[in-house]
Design a protein around this motif. Structure first.
Motif, PDB file in Angstrom:
ATOM      1  N   GLU A   1      68.571  48.093  22.412  1.00 47.34           N
ATOM      2  CA  GLU A   1      69.959  47.753  22.141  1.00 47.34           C
ATOM      3  C   GLU A   1      70.595  48.879  21.338  1.00 47.34           C
ATOM      4  O   GLU A   1      70.103  49.244  20.265  1.00 47.34           O
ATOM      5  N   ASN A   2      71.659  49.429  21.881  1.00 51.01           N
ATOM      6  CA  ASN A   2      72.407  50.498  21.205  1.00 51.01           C
ATOM      7  C   ASN A   2      71.510  51.649  20.747  1.00 51.01           C
ATOM      8  O   ASN A   2      71.667  52.167  19.650  1.00 51.01           O
TER       9      ASN A   2
ATOM     10  N   ALA B   1      71.935  57.459  19.190  1.00 55.43           N
ATOM     11  CA  ALA B   1      72.312  56.359  18.306  1.00 55.43           C
ATOM     12  C   ALA B   1      72.529  56.858  16.884  1.00 55.43           C
ATOM     13  O   ALA B   1      73.467  56.432  16.204  1.00 55.43           O
TER      14      ALA B   1
END
Length: 119
Positions: free
Chosen positions: A73-74, A97
């Motif tokens: 996630e992300n 990120a």
């Protein structure tokens, strides 16, 4: 695993056991009431991975050893397992990120908030 890695691993597990023994024998020493105690392995630093791709592969390998599926996630790749209120996790945060976070934080000094009375 080389001798230094085996030694470090033995020291870590002995320390965890010593902490558990200490807490069991000293019931007046507080422990966290909420949340989880985490043991985190950052695969880009704590393994032999020499690239981001290898570090991601390490998260996937560790997930398989834990019998779980990593989450992504992300730009955060995480595999973990709970042992009561203790969580073991392997983490890789991608360079992209981290760059996004750094860009967001770069505006931090450009914003000032009025003082809030009582805060």
């Amino acid at each position: 695993m080389n001798t230094a890695q085996r030694h470090h691993r033995s020291e870590l597990t002995a320390g965890l056991r010593a902490l558990a023994t200490f807490l069991d024998s000293h019931p007046h020493v507080p422990v966290p009431k909420y949340g989880t105690v985490r043991v985190s392995v950052h695969t880009n630093y704590d393994t032999d991975a020499s690239s981001e791709a290898e570090a991601i592969a390490e998260v996937e390998r560790i997930a398989a050893l834990l019998g779980t599926t990593p989450t992504v996630e992300n730009g955060h790749h995480v595999a973990g397992a709970e042992f009561g209120s203790v969580r073991y996790e392997a983490i890789l945060i991608t360079q992209a990120a981290m760059a996004r976070r750094e860009a967001l934080d770069s505006y931090r000094d450009a914003i000032t908030l009025d003082d809030i009375e009582g805060a």
